[in-house]
Design a protein around this motif. Structure first.
Motif, PDB file in Angstrom:
ATOM      1  N   SER A 109      26.738  45.356  36.059  1.00 31.68           N
ATOM      2  CA  SER A 109      27.714  44.942  35.075  1.00 31.68           C
ATOM      3  C   SER A 109      29.432  43.564  35.244  1.00 31.68           C
ATOM      4  N   LEU A 110      29.853  43.930  36.187  1.00 33.51           N
ATOM      5  CA  LEU A 110      30.173  43.467  37.790  1.00 33.51           C
ATOM      6  C   LEU A 110      29.400  41.994  38.112  1.00 33.51           C
ATOM      7  N   LYS A 111      28.543  41.774  38.424  1.00 41.96           N
ATOM      8  CA  LYS A 111      27.525  40.743  38.990  1.00 41.96           C
ATOM      9  C   LYS A 111      27.782  39.847  37.753  1.00 41.96           C
ATOM     10  N   PHE A 115      40.207  32.518  40.425  1.00 38.27           N
ATOM     11  CA  PHE A 115      39.347  32.707  41.176  1.00 38.27           C
ATOM     12  C   PHE A 115      40.475  34.181  41.819  1.00 38.27           C
ATOM     13  N   SER A 116      41.055  34.226  43.019  1.00 37.65           N
ATOM     14  CA  SER A 116      41.798  35.507  42.682  1.00 37.65           C
ATOM     15  C   SER A 116      41.274  36.646  42.019  1.00 37.65           C
ATOM     16  N   LYS A 117      41.451  36.437  40.084  1.00 38.59           N
ATOM     17  CA  LYS A 117      41.746  37.708  39.289  1.00 38.59           C
ATOM     18  C   LYS A 117      40.145  37.743  39.148  1.00 38.59           C
ATOM     19  N   GLY A 118      39.313  37.074  39.167  1.00 40.37           N
ATOM     20  CA  GLY A 118      38.049  37.275  39.010  1.00 40.37           C
ATOM     21  C   GLY A 118      37.581  36.292  37.799  1.00 40.37           C
ATOM     22  N   ILE A 173      36.789  40.814  40.278  1.00 36.56           N
ATOM     23  CA  ILE A 173      35.606  40.793  40.231  1.00 36.56           C
ATOM     24  C   ILE A 173      34.416  41.255  40.978  1.00 36.56           C
ATOM     25  N   SER A 174      34.631  40.316  41.964  1.00 34.64           N
ATOM     26  CA  SER A 174      33.681  40.003  43.297  1.00 34.64           C
ATOM     27  C   SER A 174      34.210  41.752  44.385  1.00 34.64           C
ATOM     28  N   ILE A 219      34.070  36.168  50.658  1.00 30.57           N
ATOM     29  CA  ILE A 219      32.731  36.107  50.304  1.00 30.57           C
ATOM     30  C   ILE A 219      32.977  38.035  50.049  1.00 30.57           C
ATOM     31  N   VAL A 220      32.455  38.974  49.126  1.00 23.83           N
ATOM     32  CA  VAL A 220      32.140  40.694  49.568  1.00 23.83           C
ATOM     33  C   VAL A 220      31.251  40.817  50.004  1.00 23.83           C
TER      34      VAL A 220
END
Length: 746
Positions: free
Chosen positions: A406-408, A189-192, A374-375, A7-8
């Motif tokens: 936008s990403l969130k 998931f890795s790709k977001g 994306i995260s 998690i970032v």
């Protein structure tokens, strides 16, 4: 592949998730679903036996052991996988080779050796195709998919995983299909792409719950928890993680326990509970170090760096982040490179060093774009927004803020929320339906069993009563007879056992005396021949007047020295004979190793000079042993004479000693002589051997080393030898040491 994705840092504004109701399914009380690795190892023959005559059954067991060890001890998994490959090639067993390659390839990419892992997988795939082994082929494709996901090459990862999926569907292989769905979900998931990830997670979970795949269910619960973690639904994420960790702790899956500890630590980090997070992260770090898990080490170091940064312990934070970035870069773990770069950007933004923050945020953004995650991209955008604002680039900062929002929003999209809710309702309904069906089946079975039981009881009740009465009468009468017979047999057995014990004692004493006699004769023949030969030669010279009076006077000191040595030897030998028949422990005492060895070297100095051999005394002066000095003198004497016998002109014999753990002394007698073969070395301490003639045709009894072994073991030590033909021989034996107090102890 690891069970987690990181998690970032959630230092910025948290996206609000509301009106989401999750039904969390209770996992059943899990038992261990696989037999212990040790139980498989116990089925193996001794290593020497199966390595000499390997068979396919043994090789299959080795591969099972390798697979079982991966989650707790990757180094052991690699060892057994390599051993399987070696033995399979020896007997030309292709399936064993391929399965061994899968195990070693798994460990190789786990430790960052992706190039070697590719070679392992490619060879395994070629073999499985030639054997038309779809099961093995699908497992190889899944392993390839895991590796490429770790390398952030998602297109290749999904390609291999889809090949595995099609094979599993064609063959109705549900266990492997479940694993395949789980890994496809991890890749998405890795790709977001959280929505796609959830689709495959739940496909796998439905199959796992239906078939009671305990471990796989726990892995998928963990993966769903990671999705919740990224959507910032932290309480539910923690429930999933803690439920999964119960299973892995019960099955001793150290790798999974370490991973989930890190996931819990990251959730606590996102909730700003830094001290609690550090506790879980340090547990995960310990596991990653034990398993040499490069991916895990890198990600945990970044998490710890972020915790200490927020605790304002900046030097420590930078140290952790620097280590993380170095590992991730070396092993090309793209996700962790981006994660560590964003971590550095966060630290420098906290310090107000916006120039360095901007530099690391740009690096993190570049890696995140490469990842497509994306995260990670959203966190890079947040750190760039802060750095640009600090540098006065307000227009660019605003653009980064809009990109972050936008990403969130993409992460927390309505589709993912709806899918989570829908899947959880569906999962709950399916689980309830399965439980009700199981309960109904159990009730029906019990009812049928009751009907059968009642019929049987009604039919045989009267027969049982009659039979019991007859049986009791017969039993009572036979019991009385048996008791009388048993009493008589017990008396006779006691008498026989007493006689046998007396005979055994006498036989043991006779055997000991016989062995003592043989050893005594051998020693006398071995060690008295040389001095007696010297005396006989001297008297022969005197008899025929071959030497003058002056020459005789010159020879007398040497002869007297040999006689003195022989007398000392006889005294020592007599002492040993007494030790065989009396209490040996009474002669144990503290003595200097240096003093004892020096006397023996001096006694053999002349003999060594005659053969052109150098005797070296390397014994430290401060070593004292707790043993019987006369016994050790005999051992040293035998080892020196043995070395002199098999050394040539110009060779060296060195006697040395070292202290180990302040508890024992290791004495070494090393020569550069002719050495011995492995076969001769293995027989040396097992009984009387055929003694080889020395370099000057010296002979021996073949009992000397067995005698040495007996004396060393009586002194609570052990003796062994290493040798190589043409290079030399090294005898070593241990003795209890007289402990030397350290300054701290004093």
């Amino acid at each position: 592949m690891r069970l987690k994705k990181h998690i970032v840092d959630n230092n910025g504004t948290r996206g609000l998730i509301s009106a989401v109701f999750f039904i969390f399914l209770s996992l059943p009380a899990f038992a261990k679903s696989h037999p212990e690795v040790d139980s498989i190892k116990n089925l193996l023959l001794p290593a020497s036996a199966y390595q000499k005559n390997p068979d396919t059954a043994t090789i299959n067991k080795l591969n099972k052991i390798a697979s079982g060890y991966f989650k707790s001890n990757p180094d052991s998994a690699y060892y057994y996988g390599k051993k399987s490959i070696e033995l399979s090639r020896k007997i030309k067993y292709p399936e064993g080779i391929a399965n061994g390659l899968l195990e070693t390839g798994h460990v190789n990419y786990f430790k960052g050796n992706s190039k070697q892992a590719k070679q392992n997988f490619d060879e395994a795939i070629t073999i499985f195709k030639s054997l038309h082994n779809d099961k093995g082929l699908s497992k190889a494709y899944i392993s390839y998919g895991r590796m490429y996901n770790q390398l952030a090459e998602y297109k290749l990862a999904l390609g291999y995983l889809d090949k595995a999926r099609l094979i599993c569907l064609r063959n109705q292989d549900e266990p492997t299909l479940t694993d395949c769905y789980k890994n496809i979900g991890i890749t998405y998931f890795s790709k977001g792409q959280l929505s796609n990830a959830l689709d495959f997670y739940y496909k796998g979970l439905f199959i796992a719950l239906k078939n009671n795949y305990i471990t796989t269910s726990a892995e998928i619960y963990n993966d769903i928890g990671v999705v919740l973690q990224n959507m910032e639904v932290f309480p539910n994420a923690l429930e999933y993680f803690k439920k999964a960790i119960q299973v892995f702790e019960a099955t001793n899956n150290k790798q999974a326990v370490g991973t989930i500890n890190e996931n819990i630590g990251e959730v606590l980090l996102a909730q700003h509970k830094y001290d609690e997070a550090i506790v879980y992260l340090l547990k995960s770090l310990k596991t990653a170090k034990q398993q040499d898990d490069k991916d895990g080490l890198s990600s945990v170091y970044t998490d710890l760096g972020m915790c200490y940064a927020h605790k304002n312990q900046i030097p420590l934070a930078k140290s952790y982040l620097d280590t993380s970035l170095r590992i991730a870069t070396k092993y090309q773990i793209v996700y962790n490179q981006a994660y560590a770069s964003n971590g550095y950007a966060t630290v420098y933004n906290l310090l107000g060093d916006y120039k360095n923050a901007y530099k690391y945020a740009v690096d993190g953004q570049a890696q995140a774009i490469k990842l497509g995650n994306i995260s990670v991209r959203s966190n890079s955008a947040l750190q760039l927004n802060k750095a640009m604002a600090g540098l006065g680039k307000f227009e660019d900062a605003n653009r980064m803020l809009n990109e972050y929002i936008s990403l969130k929003n993409q992460i927390n999209d309505n589709e993912s929320i709806q899918k989570l809710t829908s899947y959880n309702y569906e999962l709950g309904f399916a689980e309830k339906k399965r439980q009700l069906a199981q309960q109904q089946r159990e009730r029906d079975l019990i009812y049928q069993q009751k009907i059968k039981s009642q019929r049987l009881v009604n039919a045989i009740f009267s027969i049982i009563i009659v039979g019991m009465i007859v049986t009791v009468g017969i039993y009572y009468r036979q019991k009385r007879k048996q008791q009388k017979i048993n009493a008589l047999l017990e008396d006779r057995n006691h008498e026989i056992l007493k006689q046998k014990a007396n005979i055994d004692d006498q036989a043991e004493k006779l055997n000991d005396l016989n062995v003592l006699k043989d050893r005594l004769i051998s020693i006398l023949a071995h060690d008295l021949r040389a001095p007696l030969s010297t005396l006989r030669g001297l008297f022969s010279l005197l008899q025929d007047d071959s030497i003058s009076h002056e020459e005789l006077l010159e020879m007398i000191p040497g002869v007297l020295k040999k006689l003195e040595y022989t007398s000392d030897f006889l005294d020592t030998l007599l002492f040993w004979i007494n030790s065989q028949m009396e209490n040996f422990e009474a002669s144990v005492k503290n003595f200097s190793i240096k003093g004892l060895v020096s006397l023996e070297i001096e006694s053999y100095h002349e003999q060594a000079q005659l053969k052109g051999i150098t005797l070296v005394d390397s014994i430290p002066a401060n070593l004292s042993a707790w043993a019987d000095p006369n016994s050790i003198r005999i051992v040293i004497r035998n080892l020196i004479t043995n070395a002199l016998k098999f050394c040539r002109e110009g060779d060296t014999i060195e006697i040395s000693a070292t202290m180990e753990d302040n508890k024992r002394i290791v004495v070494k007698v090393k020569d550069t002589g002719v050495g011995m073969s492995a076969d001769q070395r293995d027989k040396l301490f097992k009984g009387k051997v055929n003694s080889k003639v020395g370099t000057k045709n010296e002979s021996g009894t073949g009992m000397g080393m067995l005698f040495c072994k007996d004396l060393v073991e009586k002194c609570h030590g052990k003796i062994w030898v290493t040798s190589q033909p043409g290079v030399g021989t090294e005898f070593m034996f241990t003795l209890p040491a007289v402990a030397v107090a350290t300054p701290a102890e004093a």
